[in-house]
Design a protein around this motif. Sequence first.
Motif, PDB file in Angstrom:
ATOM      1  N   VAL A 160      38.718 -54.275 -44.196  1.00 13.31           N
ATOM      2  CA  VAL A 160      39.571 -53.554 -42.984  1.00 13.31           C
ATOM      3  C   VAL A 160      39.491 -51.993 -43.062  1.00 13.31           C
ATOM      4  CG1 VAL A 160      41.917 -53.474 -42.086  1.00 13.31           C
ATOM      5  CG2 VAL A 160      41.296 -55.534 -43.269  1.00 13.31           C
ATOM      6  N   LYS A 161      38.979 -51.645 -41.875  1.00 12.47           N
ATOM      7  CA  LYS A 161      38.755 -50.263 -41.790  1.00 12.47           C
ATOM      8  C   LYS A 161      39.659 -49.361 -40.717  1.00 12.47           C
ATOM      9  CE  LYS A 161      33.845 -50.564 -42.839  1.00 12.47           C
ATOM     10  NZ  LYS A 161      33.820 -51.996 -43.043  1.00 12.47           N
ATOM     11  N   VAL A 162      40.068 -48.365 -41.065  1.00 10.46           N
ATOM     12  CA  VAL A 162      41.180 -47.469 -40.380  1.00 10.46           C
ATOM     13  C   VAL A 162      40.498 -47.069 -39.075  1.00 10.46           C
ATOM     14  CG1 VAL A 162      42.675 -45.451 -40.063  1.00 10.46           C
ATOM     15  CG2 VAL A 162      42.341 -46.575 -42.351  1.00 10.46           C
ATOM     16  N   THR A 163      40.894 -47.466 -37.864  1.00 12.71           N
ATOM     17  CA  THR A 163      40.418 -46.961 -36.640  1.00 12.71           C
ATOM     18  C   THR A 163      41.783 -46.639 -35.539  1.00 12.71           C
ATOM     19  OG1 THR A 163      39.130 -47.664 -34.955  1.00 12.71           O
ATOM     20  CG2 THR A 163      40.323 -49.365 -35.862  1.00 12.71           C
ATOM     21  N   ASP A 169      40.379 -58.454 -31.684  1.00 13.93           N
ATOM     22  CA  ASP A 169      38.943 -58.966 -31.873  1.00 13.93           C
ATOM     23  C   ASP A 169      38.697 -58.601 -33.490  1.00 13.93           C
ATOM     24  OD1 ASP A 169      38.881 -60.366 -29.692  1.00 13.93           O
ATOM     25  OD2 ASP A 169      37.586 -58.964 -28.469  1.00 13.93           O
ATOM     26  N   GLN A 170      38.938 -57.340 -33.776  1.00 22.35           N
ATOM     27  CA  GLN A 170      38.356 -56.524 -35.095  1.00 22.35           C
ATOM     28  C   GLN A 170      39.363 -57.427 -36.147  1.00 22.35           C
ATOM     29  OE1 GLN A 170      35.859 -54.270 -35.810  1.00 22.35           O
ATOM     30  NE2 GLN A 170      36.337 -55.232 -37.688  1.00 22.35           N
ATOM     31  N   MET A 171      40.378 -57.878 -35.843  1.00 23.79           N
ATOM     32  CA  MET A 171      41.434 -58.403 -36.953  1.00 23.79           C
ATOM     33  C   MET A 171      40.816 -59.632 -37.265  1.00 23.79           C
ATOM     34  SD  MET A 171      45.229 -59.285 -36.635  1.00 23.79           S
ATOM     35  CE  MET A 171      45.035 -60.674 -35.596  1.00 23.79           C
ATOM     36  N   TYR A 225      50.393 -51.094 -32.654  1.00 28.91           N
ATOM     37  CA  TYR A 225      49.398 -51.793 -33.373  1.00 28.91           C
ATOM     38  C   TYR A 225      48.847 -51.260 -34.652  1.00 28.91           C
ATOM     39  CZ  TYR A 225      46.930 -48.552 -30.002  1.00 28.91           C
ATOM     40  OH  TYR A 225      46.540 -47.456 -29.327  1.00 28.91           O
ATOM     41  N   MET A 226      49.416 -50.115 -35.236  1.00 26.13           N
ATOM     42  CA  MET A 226      49.215 -49.498 -36.547  1.00 26.13           C
ATOM     43  C   MET A 226      49.539 -50.739 -37.539  1.00 26.13           C
ATOM     44  SD  MET A 226      49.487 -45.923 -38.363  1.00 26.13           S
ATOM     45  CE  MET A 226      48.195 -45.082 -37.450  1.00 26.13           C
ATOM     46  N   THR A 227      50.564 -51.239 -37.183  1.00 27.40           N
ATOM     47  CA  THR A 227      51.422 -52.173 -38.039  1.00 27.40           C
ATOM     48  C   THR A 227      50.479 -53.320 -38.416  1.00 27.40           C
ATOM     49  OG1 THR A 227      52.866 -53.290 -36.482  1.00 27.40           O
ATOM     50  CG2 THR A 227      53.798 -51.415 -37.511  1.00 27.40           C
ATOM     51  N   PRO A 228      49.929 -53.925 -37.588  1.00 25.54           N
ATOM     52  CA  PRO A 228      48.732 -55.078 -37.972  1.00 25.54           C
ATOM     53  C   PRO A 228      47.698 -54.269 -38.665  1.00 25.54           C
ATOM     54  CG  PRO A 228      49.130 -55.207 -35.554  1.00 25.54           C
ATOM     55  CD  PRO A 228      49.951 -54.063 -36.231  1.00 25.54           C
ATOM     56  N   LEU A 229      47.309 -53.249 -38.757  1.00 25.50           N
ATOM     57  CA  LEU A 229      46.223 -52.698 -39.484  1.00 25.50           C
ATOM     58  C   LEU A 229      46.939 -52.291 -40.872  1.00 25.50           C
ATOM     59  CD1 LEU A 229      43.645 -50.749 -40.238  1.00 25.50           C
ATOM     60  CD2 LEU A 229      44.869 -48.941 -39.123  1.00 25.50           C
ATOM     61  N   LEU A 230      48.308 -51.905 -41.021  1.00 25.62           N
ATOM     62  CA  LEU A 230      48.877 -51.814 -42.266  1.00 25.62           C
ATOM     63  C   LEU A 230      48.842 -53.014 -42.851  1.00 25.62           C
ATOM     64  CD1 LEU A 230      50.679 -50.183 -44.454  1.00 25.62           C
ATOM     65  CD2 LEU A 230      52.727 -50.925 -42.717  1.00 25.62           C
ATOM     66  N   VAL A 231      49.328 -54.032 -42.516  1.00 25.79           N
ATOM     67  CA  VAL A 231      49.431 -55.284 -43.171  1.00 25.79           C
ATOM     68  C   VAL A 231      48.105 -55.882 -43.538  1.00 25.79           C
ATOM     69  CG1 VAL A 231      51.850 -55.787 -42.407  1.00 25.79           C
ATOM     70  CG2 VAL A 231      49.833 -56.847 -41.151  1.00 25.79           C
ATOM     71  N   MET A 232      47.202 -55.683 -42.790  1.00 26.56           N
ATOM     72  CA  MET A 232      45.664 -56.096 -43.030  1.00 26.56           C
ATOM     73  C   MET A 232      45.278 -55.528 -44.291  1.00 26.56           C
ATOM     74  SD  MET A 232      44.666 -58.511 -41.233  1.00 26.56           S
ATOM     75  CE  MET A 232      42.921 -58.772 -41.449  1.00 26.56           C
ATOM     76  N   LYS A 233      45.585 -54.236 -44.203  1.00 27.08           N
ATOM     77  CA  LYS A 233      45.003 -53.387 -45.573  1.00 27.08           C
ATOM     78  C   LYS A 233      45.862 -53.815 -46.659  1.00 27.08           C
ATOM     79  CE  LYS A 233      42.933 -49.601 -45.943  1.00 27.08           C
ATOM     80  NZ  LYS A 233      41.439 -50.118 -45.900  1.00 27.08           N
ATOM     81  N   VAL A 264      51.805 -62.929 -40.928  1.00 25.88           N
ATOM     82  CA  VAL A 264      51.422 -63.018 -39.548  1.00 25.88           C
ATOM     83  C   VAL A 264      51.223 -61.603 -39.030  1.00 25.88           C
ATOM     84  CG1 VAL A 264      52.062 -63.684 -37.029  1.00 25.88           C
ATOM     85  CG2 VAL A 264      52.964 -64.836 -39.367  1.00 25.88           C
ATOM     86  N   PRO A 265      49.830 -61.348 -38.880  1.00 23.99           N
ATOM     87  CA  PRO A 265      49.606 -59.751 -38.832  1.00 23.99           C
ATOM     88  C   PRO A 265      49.731 -59.213 -37.279  1.00 23.99           C
ATOM     89  CG  PRO A 265      47.363 -60.998 -39.027  1.00 23.99           C
ATOM     90  CD  PRO A 265      48.625 -61.775 -39.427  1.00 23.99           C
ATOM     91  N   MET A 266      49.457 -59.990 -36.375  1.00 25.32           N
ATOM     92  CA  MET A 266      49.789 -59.857 -34.936  1.00 25.32           C
ATOM     93  C   MET A 266      50.336 -60.842 -34.116  1.00 25.32           C
ATOM     94  SD  MET A 266      46.535 -58.147 -32.379  1.00 25.32           S
ATOM     95  CE  MET A 266      46.209 -56.726 -33.499  1.00 25.32           C
ATOM     96  N   VAL A 267      51.866 -60.690 -34.042  1.00 30.29           N
ATOM     97  CA  VAL A 267      52.641 -61.707 -33.462  1.00 30.29           C
ATOM     98  C   VAL A 267      52.323 -61.496 -31.611  1.00 30.29           C
ATOM     99  CG1 VAL A 267      54.771 -62.522 -32.947  1.00 30.29           C
ATOM    100  CG2 VAL A 267      54.242 -61.760 -35.130  1.00 30.29           C
ATOM    101  N   ASN A 268      51.925 -60.453 -31.445  1.00 31.98           N
ATOM    102  CA  ASN A 268      51.675 -60.317 -30.072  1.00 31.98           C
ATOM    103  C   ASN A 268      50.232 -59.523 -29.450  1.00 31.98           C
ATOM    104  OD1 ASN A 268      52.040 -59.728 -27.260  1.00 31.98           O
ATOM    105  ND2 ASN A 268      53.452 -57.841 -27.629  1.00 31.98           N
ATOM    106  N   PRO A 269      49.184 -60.632 -29.737  1.00 33.24           N
ATOM    107  CA  PRO A 269      47.934 -59.833 -29.493  1.00 33.24           C
ATOM    108  C   PRO A 269      47.535 -59.675 -28.098  1.00 33.24           C
ATOM    109  CG  PRO A 269      48.047 -62.544 -29.956  1.00 33.24           C
ATOM    110  CD  PRO A 269      49.357 -62.034 -30.105  1.00 33.24           C
TER     111      PRO A 269
END
Length: 471
Positions: A160-163, A169-171, A225-233, A264-269
């Motif tokens: 998981v890379k910060v962007t 799609d990346q997730m 959408y930084m929160t999906p990145l956070l929980v994925m990391k 559940v990393p992204m409830v609202n994709p």
Amino acid sequence: MNCKRYFTGALAAFMVASSAFMAYADGPVANGADPAGLTSAPGTENETAGVAAAETTAPAPAAETQGSASGIVTVGENTSAGTVDAGEGKVLAGGNTITAGGLAGPSAAGASGTITVGSGMTSGAFSGPGGVSTSSGVTIPAVVGTGNISFAGQLTDPIVKVTDKYSYDQMSRDISSLKSRYGSHLQVKTIGTSLDGRSLYEMIIGNPNASKQILIHAGIHAREYMTPLLVMKQAEHLLAFYDSGSYQGRKLSDILAGVAIHIVPMVNPDGVTISQFGVSALRSADLRQIVNQCYAQDQADGRTTQDFERYQALWKANGRGVDLNQNFPALWDSITTGPSHASYANYKGTGALSEPESKALANLANSRNWTMTISYHSMGNLVYWDFAGNKVAEQSKAIAELVTGITGYRTNGSSGKGGFKDYVQIKDSPIPSLTIEVGSVACPMPASEFGNVWNSNQAILAALADYAADH
Ligand SMILES: [Zn+2]
């Protein structure tokens, strides 16, 4: 202790910011204030009106002091006064606790070799060895100050890379890669499908048959959408240090033998896709048309003065203009403050749980006896734990105190309606729950904010699991 000086400084900063907030709150634009040009009715956010401002428009200084008059100020080891210079990979947080033994994990070992760790508390500027630069040029701090954890630091080969725009799609690719690398410790399910056909993933880390189960979700509001990145990391770090890491001297593998963490990393994709790439990235022509209609109606209502590109970036709702966190059966009937039509934000929908995404999350919440739930939102550096009719107030407050102690965030009351946290706190078989609002700049947040968010939240999953194991 050195931290006393730090506390004083933080308190002073808080008081200054507090004064600024009071001026802001007392001004004529307290409700629906909208420097960014978008208008929002008072009280339309799930949380307090103050948070509506925080999530919508407030600049960082005001956001730091939302609800300050009655809020509890908890100055932890990482307060907002600490600054992370992500660009140079330095941690300049005066109050960060650096645990000497805290970099024992295999992947962190490389990093620890270059970190000079003193007595465990740094009083001044601490210069880390430089974190790992990501493809976007953003650097995550190599040293975090979240207490006695042994999985602090960098992974040498992160998936998981910060962007700036961590996409659906990346997730999806990252979840697949995590499964490949850590398959024995990770289960992946889907709890449903979005309106535009995207999977609502659920990752399970730990013992799925354990008596303690934690439910965490992120990305229910599109532009956050930084929160999906956070929980994925968070998930990746937990997996990477599953066998070798520890929290407060307790082996992670022991903790996770008795606890399962569901993410559940992204409830609202669909909404995230609109916010990141615009309506053209939607697959459904019908949904694209709805978004265009939302813009026309929001313009006609005066709910936006933005151009269409910026309007899409500020999208908060799902693919058809329903604010998912106002769509849960928590005083839903009495929500009257939002628009009566689909919109980029704050439309509650035609009925509670009218949307497949909120319905899927509610079904998951009712599928078992959860020990707790966490809803990640942004922004404000705040923790919400209460709601009118909260059946699990004491338990929720206790978890809030744990989280504020680690993050340095403040707690606040909650008077919103229709939110997931609100729903699970008042439903039959209520669940102790928090909403955590990360970050201190307006959404969508740039990747440069991630260092601060990560610094405060890296240890949260381990801490919650450790807590759940004992409660
Ligand atoms: Zn939100």
